[in-house]
Design a protein around this motif. Structure first.
Motif, short mmCIF file in Angstrom:
data_model
loop_
_atom_site.label_atom_id
_atom_site.label_comp_id
_atom_site.label_asym_id
_atom_site.label_seq_id
_atom_site.Cartn_x
_atom_site.Cartn_y
_atom_site.Cartn_z
N UNK A 1 0.97 -1.26 -0.01
CA UNK A 1 0.13 0.11 0.08
C UNK A 1 1.05 1.20 0.09
N UNK A 2 0.19 2.38 -0.34
CA UNK A 2 1.17 3.41 -0.66
C UNK A 2 0.93 4.41 0.57
N UNK A 3 2.14 4.91 0.98
CA UNK A 3 2.22 6.06 2.21
C UNK A 3 1.33 5.68 3.30
N UNK A 4 1.43 4.38 3.82
CA UNK A 4 0.96 4.04 5.26
C UNK A 4 1.46 5.12 6.36
N UNK A 5 0.76 5.63 7.32
CA UNK A 5 1.39 6.12 8.34
C UNK A 5 1.05 5.21 9.72
N UNK A 6 2.37 4.99 10.35
CA UNK A 6 2.23 4.02 11.59
C UNK A 6 2.81 4.81 12.82
N UNK A 7 1.87 5.04 13.55
CA UNK A 7 2.43 5.99 14.94
C UNK A 7 2.05 5.39 16.05
N UNK A 8 3.07 5.49 17.04
CA UNK A 8 2.72 4.77 18.24
C UNK A 8 2.01 6.12 18.98
N UNK A 9 0.93 5.52 19.76
CA UNK A 9 0.09 6.60 20.54
C UNK A 9 0.08 5.92 21.78
N UNK A 10 0.29 6.98 22.81
CA UNK A 10 0.26 6.49 24.18
C UNK A 10 0.99 5.57 24.53
N UNK A 11 0.87 4.79 25.66
CA UNK A 11 1.59 3.67 26.12
C UNK A 11 1.55 2.55 25.47
N UNK A 12 0.29 2.03 24.87
CA UNK A 12 0.10 0.76 24.29
C UNK A 12 -0.65 0.67 23.25
N UNK A 13 -0.53 2.01 22.35
CA UNK A 13 -1.57 1.85 21.11
C UNK A 13 -0.67 2.30 19.85
N UNK A 14 -1.18 1.83 18.81
CA UNK A 14 -0.64 2.36 17.54
C UNK A 14 -1.56 2.55 16.69
N UNK A 15 -1.56 3.59 15.95
CA UNK A 15 -2.33 4.35 15.04
C UNK A 15 -1.87 3.84 13.63
N UNK A 16 -2.68 3.25 12.79
CA UNK A 16 -2.31 2.82 11.57
C UNK A 16 -3.20 3.52 10.56
N UNK A 17 -2.80 4.04 9.59
CA UNK A 17 -3.49 4.95 8.71
C UNK A 17 -3.12 4.60 7.07
N UNK A 18 -4.10 4.17 6.43
CA UNK A 18 -3.66 3.72 5.03
C UNK A 18 -4.44 4.18 4.11
N UNK A 19 -4.00 5.32 3.37
CA UNK A 19 -4.95 6.17 2.46
C UNK A 19 -5.07 5.19 1.37
N UNK A 20 -6.60 5.30 0.89
CA UNK A 20 -6.88 4.50 -0.47
C UNK A 20 -7.13 3.25 -0.02
N UNK A 21 -6.91 2.63 1.11
CA UNK A 21 -7.54 1.17 1.55
C UNK A 21 -8.97 1.34 1.52
N UNK A 22 -9.55 0.58 0.71
CA UNK A 22 -11.07 0.20 0.83
C UNK A 22 -11.48 -0.87 1.86
N UNK A 23 -11.03 -1.87 1.80
CA UNK A 23 -11.47 -3.10 2.54
C UNK A 23 -10.24 -3.45 3.42
N UNK A 24 -10.44 -2.91 4.64
CA UNK A 24 -9.42 -2.96 5.49
C UNK A 24 -9.30 -4.36 6.07
N UNK A 25 -10.06 -5.33 5.56
CA UNK A 25 -10.13 -6.82 6.42
C UNK A 25 -8.68 -7.39 6.28
N UNK A 26 -8.19 -7.48 4.89
CA UNK A 26 -7.06 -8.11 4.97
C UNK A 26 -6.09 -7.41 5.86
N UNK A 27 -5.94 -6.21 5.91
CA UNK A 27 -5.00 -5.74 6.85
C UNK A 27 -5.21 -6.02 8.08
N UNK A 28 -6.40 -6.13 8.69
CA UNK A 28 -6.81 -6.46 10.01
C UNK A 28 -6.42 -7.92 10.32
#
Lengths: 533, 322
Positions: free
Chosen positions: A175-202
């Motif tokens: 995927x193009x330009x994903x953003x993966x950022x840690x948030x707080x103590x035990x969380x991670x934010x994953x943002x993937x532009x253009x991804x329509x069906x996040x099932x595979x990713x999940x």
């Protein structure tokens, strides 16, 4: 007051010029700006709500990390005390309340035991705090309780590894330009532009991908296994695709080889039946271990275990010496490929759970952008007409300032690489509305001063001087609200706050400094005897 | 060309005179708003209560009751439907499945989507949000905290910059603005989500801007007309700043109106909240916060004492000139 030294004029125009220049790339299609030098690629990023895509918030269970640490420490203590010299005999190690406690058989050895355990508990980060506190109670029981610093350090490192593993896995998805950022103590934010069906990713991120090879305990009584009871030294694991029909199987506790010793994994097709499977390659030590165990256990089954579930339990037909093996199970091409990716990128040190998910279709995103642009243009035009009707020439100066302000906001956002979201557009439109406020304050003040009988130049001078203080007060408080939004907000609130804060800063500059320059220039050139304001 | 003037020169409206009526009215409305929130509650979006929200765009405006029955028949938990301003766009809200399996949410989304698609051909799904209860709890906590901190932070700034009375009156007026906005959402049942929190914070910011401008003028006039009666002085200050108050409110309303009409359905609630907030904020600046200064007993003396430098002599006589 109304005379500007040349350097000041240059500085004002230069600042605005740079701001406007930086806004330009945002209006040029990306394929063109890509060829430009890096410094000129000051493009505003579009948030997922505008570009379409998926946003996932993953959370790790810190309990898992602490449990794993306890297990690890327990093993270390056993090894150290039983295998070290002299051997110190201990009773069962209990893991109640997140603490380890055990009895030393010979009370005379307690001090020696503590002495040997201590070195194992050192090293939580730079401060040299201990991972565990070691205490002795009743002169024979040793208790190890994890320290706060130790827990934090291990959660932190687990999260760092997890973030890295996730990055690898998402990169594998292409995927193009994903953003993966840690948030707080035990969380991670994953943002993937253009991804329509996040099932595979999940699915991919939901896999811990902890791979283990263990020998099947063929001596276990099948009836007992069905009741989930295992012989000593073995454990019962779920085996959903067991050909025998019982969805459990008993395996030896000892791990033959683990997924940590893999160098590669690829999706292949099985030779017989052409079913999808995963081929793995061990590193040299893993290959050696695998070869040794398989040589010693020919004709016996071994279990391939993924995340605690047995995938398959084939027979060892001959020693596997080449350092490669094939994992079969009931795979589809997709799931085999996913497992291969997961194994390649390494196992997650903690299980991750999706706790928040937002997916926006590209159509809605495009609609939102169009709506946002139309709203901005309509808003700007309406305000501009109104300002012109109210203040004439001065209104046009204010309008010019607003237009420059919009461009400068875009430019600053480009320089900061900030993300424009839908609420950000709302912030934009609101900025257009409030940006003229500073000018309104100034102009109304000039009107007042004129009514009080001041001369043209003096009225303008006073208008700017008195209003500037008020503008400052008002904007500082507004910025306080914006700052709090930025600090505490998540998602839309943050996107809005960024635009608002930038807008406050730039609008003061364009509305006060820039219009003063323009007005002063006009006053000097035209020398009007009356102000039409 | 004759320039447009919304507020005529030398307007002199007695704002302070009617303050008791204004206070009573304000108090009554605020109590009503709080009661509405208490009784009806806010129609919290999935951001704040957790759950699943699927946005569906139908080919033609769908019969909501029938859609509800159809989804109920799928046995997926209590469904709630809401139109998004545009009658073709409907948000379908469901509780999150309780299963521990991560894939359960996806299954639910697909089940609902394909079920709705089968009955209403041509429907498209443009967005879905799933928020777990834990995260939503934090979001609401942070939202409340942000609004409270913003109000307190601004009040403290106002107190440090001026006298304590300004801090208190600002605090009260902004709290009023926020409560009224919440009341509006409770009464209209419009969905209250994270965007709305941003809107509320912006209302706080705007309202404070308004109050700062008036407060600043009161301060200035306190220095200028040391002997003037406080009531007359506040009236004078509010009237002097009235053209600006009205002008800015109009420009912001113009901008928000554009956003409401053209900004797309996602921002409709946001724009509505802001427009209402601007009206409430302007009202409270003119009628509540400045009048409250009298009730709180603001006197011109502290200004003199604190300002240090004596007021400029030439400014003192200013008002007398024609």
């Amino acid at each position: 007051m109304l005379t500007f030294p040349r350097w000041k004029i240059t500085l004002i125009l230069l600042t605005l010029g740079i701001g406007i220049l930086c806004a330009i790339p945002s209006f040029v299609p990306e394929r063109i700006t890509q060829t430009w030098p890096k410094a000129l690629q000051t493009r505003v990023n579009l948030g997922l709500d505008l570009s379409g895509g998926s946003h996932l918030l993953l959370e790790a269970s810190t309990d898992d990390v602490t449990t794993a640490r306890l297990t690890n420490m327990e093993d270390q203590i056993r090894t150290e005390l039983r295998r070290g010299d002299p051997r110190i005999a201990i009773g069962d190690i209990s893991r109640r309340d997140g603490k380890l406690s055990f009895m030393v058989r010979n009370p005379a050895q307690v001090d020696a035991a503590v002495e040997r355990i201590r070195p194992l508990t050192q090293g939580a980060g730079m401060t040299g705090q201990r991972d565990f506190d070691v205490t002795v109670v009743d002169s024979s029981t040793i208790i190890l309780s994890p320290t706060e610093a130790g827990i934090n350090a291990s959660v932190n490192s687990a999260m760092e590894v997890a973030t890295e593993v996730i990055r690898k896995r998402i990169d594998e998805l292409g995927t193009r330009e994903p953003s993966i950022v840690r948030q707080g103590d035990n969380r991670i934010v994953v943002q993937v532009p253009g991804l329509q069906n996040p099932k595979a990713l999940k699915d991919l991120l939901g896999q811990t991908a902890k791979l283990e090879f263990k020998l099947v305990d063929y001596t276990a009584n099948p009836a007992e296994v069905a009741q989930r009871r295992a012989p000593v030294g073995s454990e019962v694991l779920p085996y959903p695709t067991n050909p025998s029909g019982v969805p459990y199987i008993a395996v030896k506790r000892q791990v033959m080889v683990s997924g940590d010793e893999l160098t590669d994994a690829t999706q292949v097709y099985e030779q017989q039946g052409n079913l999808p499977a995963v081929s793995i390659r061990f590193n040299s030590s893993g290959g050696r271990k695998f070869g040794k165990v398989t040589s010693e256990n020919v004709d016996r089954p071994f279990a391939i275990i993924l995340d605690g579930v047995v995938l398959s339990a084939p027979n060892i037909n001959e020693p596997i010496l080449g350092g490669t093996a094939q994992i079969s199970g009931s795979f589809t091409v997709e799931s085999a490929n996913q497992l291969a990716i997961a194994l390649r990128s390494g196992k997650l040190p903690v299980a991750l759970k999706v706790v928040e998910e937002r997916t926006v279709g590209p159509q809605l995103g495009a609609d939102s952008i169009r709506a946002g642009i139309i709203a901005s243009v309509v808003a700007a035009s309406a305000v501009a007409v109104f300002m012109f009707l109210s203040y004439g020439r001065f209104g046009m100066y204010a309008n010019l300032a607003v237009v420059i302000n919009i461009l400068v906001i875009l430019g600053v956002m480009g320089i900061l690489n900030a993300t424009l979201t839908l609420p950000g557009i709302a912030g934009f439109v609101l900025t257009i509305g409030t940006a003229v406020d500073a000018n309104v304050l100034i102009y109304e003040r000039i009107r007042e001063e004129r009514r009080r009988g001041r001369g043209v130049v003096q009225a303008v001078e006073f208008g700017y001087k008195e209003a500037t203080r008020t503008i400052f007060e008002a904007n500082v408080t507004h910025a306080i609200a914006g700052g709090i939004m930025l600090a505490l907000g998540s998602g839309p609130v943050k996107g809005f706050a960024i635009v608002l804060l930038i807008g406050i800063a730039t609008s003061v500059f364009t509305a006060v400094t820039f219009t003063r320059l323009v007005v002063a220039t006009w006053l000097r050139r035209a020398r009007p005897s009356e102000l039409h304001i | 060309m004759k320039l447009l003037k919304l507020v005529p020169d030398n307007t002199n409206i007695g704002f302070v005179r009617v303050r008791h009526i204004a206070f009573a009215l304000t108090l009554l409305l605020t109590i009503l708003a709080v009661a509405a929130v208490g009784v009806r509650g806010l129609n919290m979006g999935v951001d704040f209560v957790g759950g699943l929200m699927v946005e569906a765009k139908f080919a033609s405006p769908p019969p909501l009751d029938k859609v509800r029955t159809d989804i109920d028949a799928m046995n997926v938990g209590e469904v709630s439907l809401q139109q998004f301003g545009d009658p073709r766009t409907v948000s379908i809200r469901l509780p999150l499945p309780e299963s521990k399996d991560d894939g359960a949410t996806d299954k639910l989304v697909r089940q609902v989507q394909s079920g709705v698609e089968a009955k209403y051909p041509g429907v498209t799904f443009s967005r879905y949000d799933a928020v777990s209860g834990k995260v939503s709890g934090e979001l609401i906590q942070n939202g409340i905290l942000a609004v409270l901190l913003a109000i307190v932070g601004i009040a403290i700034f106002s107190w440090f910059r001026y006298e304590w009375q300004f801090g208190v009156s600002t605090f009260v007026a902004i709290l009023h603005d926020v409560l009224m906005t919440l009341g509006f959402f409770a009464i209209t049942r419009m969905e209250f989500d994270l965007n709305i929190v941003a809107a509320v914070l912006t209302i706080v910011g705007y309202s404070i801007n308004d109050k700062m401008v008036i407060d600043d003028r009161i301060r200035e006039n306190m220095r200028k007309y040391r002997k003037m009666d406080m009531k007359a002085l506040i009236d004078l200050s509010v009237n002097e700043t009235l053209p600006r108050t009205v002008m800015t409110s109009v420009t912001v309303m113009l901008a928000l109106g554009a956003l409401l009409l053209f900004g797309g359905h996602v921002l409709r609630g946001f724009s509505a909240a802001m427009m209402l907030g601007i009206i409430i904020g302007t009202y409270s600046s003119v009628y509540v916060s400045s009048s409250l200064l009298i009730t709180l007993g603001l006197k011109p003396e502290p200004a003199e004492r604190r300002s240090g430098t004596p007021a400029k002599a030439e400014r003192v006589g200013d008002g007398a000139r024609p």
